[in-house]
Scaffold this active site. Structure first.
Site, mmCIF file in Angstrom:
data_model
loop_
_atom_site.group_PDB
_atom_site.id
_atom_site.type_symbol
_atom_site.label_atom_id
_atom_site.label_comp_id
_atom_site.label_asym_id
_atom_site.label_seq_id
_atom_site.Cartn_x
_atom_site.Cartn_y
_atom_site.Cartn_z
ATOM 1 C CD GLN A 26 -2.916 -1.195 2.298
ATOM 2 O OE1 GLN A 26 -2.603 -1.795 3.324
ATOM 3 N NE2 GLN A 26 -4.067 -0.564 2.172
ATOM 4 C CG HIS A 46 1.577 -4.905 -13.497
ATOM 5 N ND1 HIS A 46 2.763 -5.302 -12.933
ATOM 6 C CD2 HIS A 46 1.381 -3.623 -13.068
ATOM 7 C CE1 HIS A 46 3.257 -4.324 -12.182
ATOM 8 N NE2 HIS A 46 2.435 -3.295 -12.258
ATOM 9 C CG ASP A 59 3.191 -0.268 -11.021
ATOM 10 O OD1 ASP A 59 2.858 -1.317 -10.416
ATOM 11 O OD2 ASP A 59 3.097 -0.133 -12.254
ATOM 12 N NE ARG A 84 -0.057 -4.644 11.973
ATOM 13 C CZ ARG A 84 -1.134 -4.857 11.212
ATOM 14 N NH1 ARG A 84 -2.083 -3.947 11.119
ATOM 15 N NH2 ARG A 84 -1.268 -5.991 10.566
ATOM 16 C CG HIS A 129 -0.833 -6.119 5.390
ATOM 17 N ND1 HIS A 129 -1.076 -5.489 6.594
ATOM 18 C CD2 HIS A 129 -1.886 -5.808 4.593
ATOM 19 C CE1 HIS A 129 -2.230 -4.818 6.515
ATOM 20 N NE2 HIS A 129 -2.740 -4.995 5.304
ATOM 21 C CG ASN A 173 -3.404 -7.420 8.109
ATOM 22 O OD1 ASN A 173 -3.594 -6.925 9.221
ATOM 23 N ND2 ASN A 173 -4.128 -7.094 7.050
ATOM 24 C CD GLU A 174 -7.811 -7.051 8.041
ATOM 25 O OE1 GLU A 174 -8.089 -7.106 6.838
ATOM 26 O OE2 GLU A 174 -8.119 -6.096 8.759
ATOM 27 C CG ASN A 314 -6.387 -5.447 11.802
ATOM 28 O OD1 ASN A 314 -5.656 -5.220 12.770
ATOM 29 N ND2 ASN A 314 -5.922 -5.793 10.625
ATOM 30 C CE1 TYR A 316 -9.877 0.446 9.233
ATOM 31 C CE2 TYR A 316 -9.634 -1.919 9.552
ATOM 32 C CZ TYR A 316 -9.078 -0.691 9.252
ATOM 33 O OH TYR A 316 -7.745 -0.586 8.993
ATOM 34 C CD GLU A 383 -5.129 -2.849 9.573
ATOM 35 O OE1 GLU A 383 -6.226 -2.617 9.010
ATOM 36 O OE2 GLU A 383 -4.255 -3.573 9.077
HETATM 37 C C1 GBH Z 1 -7.853 -3.612 6.608
HETATM 38 O O1 GBH Z 1 -8.826 -4.363 5.992
HETATM 39 C C2 GBH Z 1 -6.525 -3.913 5.975
HETATM 40 O O2 GBH Z 1 -5.683 -4.618 6.858
HETATM 41 C C3 GBH Z 1 -5.830 -2.707 5.446
HETATM 42 O O3 GBH Z 1 -4.788 -3.088 4.608
HETATM 43 C C4 GBH Z 1 -6.850 -1.813 4.770
HETATM 44 O O4 GBH Z 1 -6.254 -0.744 4.103
HETATM 45 C C5 GBH Z 1 -7.783 -1.302 5.838
HETATM 46 O O5 GBH Z 1 -8.296 -2.319 6.616
HETATM 47 C C6 GBH Z 1 -8.945 -0.493 5.307
HETATM 48 O O6 GBH Z 1 -9.778 -1.286 4.513
HETATM 49 O O7 GBH Z 1 -15.157 -2.827 -1.100
HETATM 50 O O8 GBH Z 1 -17.050 -4.025 -0.231
HETATM 51 O O9 GBH Z 1 -15.326 -5.233 -1.439
HETATM 52 C C7 GBH Z 1 -10.095 -4.288 6.572
HETATM 53 C C8 GBH Z 1 -11.001 -5.132 5.774
HETATM 54 C C9 GBH Z 1 -10.809 -5.167 3.399
HETATM 55 C C10 GBH Z 1 -12.781 -4.443 4.526
HETATM 56 C C11 GBH Z 1 -11.354 -4.622 2.086
HETATM 57 C C12 GBH Z 1 -13.284 -3.885 3.236
HETATM 58 C C13 GBH Z 1 -13.380 -4.155 0.883
HETATM 59 C C14 GBH Z 1 -14.859 -4.376 0.961
HETATM 60 N N1 GBH Z 1 -11.363 -4.472 4.546
HETATM 61 N N2 GBH Z 1 -12.812 -4.658 2.122
HETATM 62 S S1 GBH Z 1 -15.667 -4.098 -0.568
#
Ligand code: GBH
Length: 486
Positions: A26, A46, A59, A84, A129, A173-174, A314, A316, A383
């Site tokens: 990322q 790609h 890239d 991290r 990751h 990770n996850e 993690n 959200y 996270e």
């Molecule tokens: C984390 O994923 C990751 O560890 C991190 O890399 C990421 O940048 C961050 O959280 C924020 O997303 O668009 O409906 O297909 C958390 C899990 C993965 C949940 C991507 C949302 C896309 C859902 N996330 N996912 S969708």
């Protein structure tokens, strides 16, 4: 039950560490520089035109491969206890295997780690990751049981290279996202889209790979290096839509989180029994000779159980759940096995990510659930963060952090053993399929400038002040015209 939101200042527990996070693909860029080989994300971006929003790729990303000193300067500005970040497997081992260690890739991580340690910022290093070597994907990736050895060999190399200075390790990770989105669906590389089959095989191999790395560290490195090692699981909170759905929400949690958490953190280990039963029953009805969920042998169950010094969380957002049956003729499908679906009510406050609504009480509930179900393990929140569009004045992000940290403090008061909190993210970065459209950074990144200029958002000033004063203060208004100083 969840607490009421309290609009008052709170003192942060003195032992609690604060950091911020990123991940290699990322932010690093330099995708083929200095001997790095191709990862699955290099391949999909790609080879599949415009698979990512705006046809973006990683890239160059934030160009952290060249801008790492600025990254460390930002950590110092914020006053972080730790940072991290993740290692790129293909930068360190271009063949995927330890037959050749890429000195220049190693040098990059040495430079970063040493620069951080100069200023007493502790590295928390994620070994994997999501950027699997493409060569290993060609061999089946996380569905090939040999990956347990491949990952363990790679882990040994990084313990040897960096373990003298790294005291916090996150193996993977996850796994839920790796297996569910990458192998079950096609919302992440390698876009395998084989739901209800590949995702379960991936789950077993990831658990064993993690446990092998844990035992390797424990047996061969811990004594000399003295660090801690764990895994980061993504756990949304799943709340029953109504009183009739209490049971279905729990089934859903066991599939989404329990598949990984139960084998590692529960007293008995193994996949959750409800998951084993439901997948076995439906597999049989569909005519499969055995369950699509592979078994863990008694030896494997013992080996995986307890293989984490901390619960890396993690978190959200929160979803409501409801029962939903799929006809038996339906193709193998993870959600058909669960017979429960999640959704988010439109009325909930949204972030700029469509999957991410602001529901602070869900954070309290998920922490409480971990405390109650897994005998109160030490928790590192690895996270937590919020998506916005571009722009430096991000009051909605500030509000998010205040409310979520408040919910975390409630859980700590009630006994949860939270040791660390990590904001996602230090700076804007490639948000996987959403590219650079969704911004998670405390710092904004200008993707039009060659050096990817980083500028602190208002939320960065607020995070800094909270860490400086060790007080969560709802009313602090930073004066951004003064600028950020170390
Ligand atoms: C984390 O994923 C990751 O560890 C991190 O890399 C990421 O940048 C961050 O959280 C924020 O997303 O668009 O409906 O297909 C958390 C899990 C993965 C949940 C991507 C949302 C896309 C859902 N996330 N996912 S969708």
């Amino acid at each position: 039950d969840s607490r009421e939101f309290r609009n008052e200042s709170r003192i942060l527990p003195p032992h609690l560490l604060f950091g911020a996070a990123t991940a290699a693909y990322q932010i690093e860029g330099a995708w083929n520089e200095d001997g790095k080989s191709e990862s699955i994300w290099d391949r999909v971006t790609h080879m599949v035109p415009c698979v990512i929003a705006n046809c973006d790729t990683g890239d160059v990303a934030d160009d952290s491969y060249h801008q790492y000193k600025r990254d460390v300067e930002m950590m110092r500005e914020l006053g972080l206890d730790f940072y991290r970040f993740s290692l790129s497997w293909t930068r360190i081992l271009p063949t995927s295997f330890p037959d050749h260690i890429n000195e220049k890739g190693v040098q990059y991580y040495n430079n970063l780690i040493n620069e951080m340690l100069k200023y007493n910022i502790q590295p928390m290093v994620t070994i994997y990751h999501w950027d699997l070597p493409q060569k290993l994907q060609d061999l089946g990736g996380w569905t090939n049981p040999h990956i347990v050895d491949w990952f363990t060999d790679y882990s040994r190399v990084v313990f040897q290279l960096f373990g003298d200075r790294v005291k916090y390790w996150v193996t993977i990770n996850e796994p839920r996202e790796v297996c569910g989105q990458g192998y079950g669906m096609q919302t992440m590389a390698p876009l395998l889209n084989y739901s209800g089959y590949a995702d379960y095989i991936c789950a077993k191999n990831i658990l064993l790979a993690h446990a092998n790395a844990y035992h390797l560290y424990n047996d061969e490195f811990r004594e000399a290096q003295g660090g801690q090692i764990g895994i980061s699981l993504s756990a949304h909170w799943y709340e029953p839509e109504s009183e009739n759905e209490v049971e279905s929400a729990e089934v859903f949690r066991q599939f989404e989180v329990g598949i990984y958490a139960n084998p590692i953190f529960s007293k008995l280990g193994d996949f959750p029994s409800v998951v084993k039963e439901k997948v076995a029953a439906r597999s049989q009805m569909q005519g499969f000779p055995r369950s699509r969920l592979p078994e863990l042998t008694p030896e494997e169950i013992e080996f995986v159980k307890g293989s984490s010094d901390f619960f890396g969380l993690n978190h959200y957002t929160t979803f409501l759940t409801y029962v939903s049956k799929f006809p038996i003729q339906y193709p193998t499908f993870y959600y058909a096995d669960i017979e429960v679906l999640p959704y988010q009510p439109d009325e909930w406050n949204s972030s700029y990510s469509k999957w991410m609504k602001v529901v602070p009480w869900g954070f309290y509930k998920v922490l409480t659930k971990i405390r109650e179900e897994y005998n109160n393990p030490p928790v590192f929140i690895t996270e937590n963060g919020y998506a916005s569009p571009r722009g430096l004045i991000d009051d909605d992000r500030i509000d998010f952090y205040r409310k979520y940290i408040n919910a975390m403090l409630d859980a700590i008061e009630d006994g949860s053993d939270v040791r660390a909190y990590t904001a996602w993210s230090l700076m804007d970065n490639l948000e996987w399929m959403s590219g650079y459209t969704e911004r998670f950074g405390l710092y904004e990144v200008d993707y039009e400038s060659p050096e990817r200029t980083r500028t602190p958002r208002k939320s960065a000033y607020v995070y800094k002040e909270m860490l400086r004063t060790r007080v969560l203060d709802y009313h602090y208004e930073p004066d951004m015209s003064l600028g950020m100083h170390i």
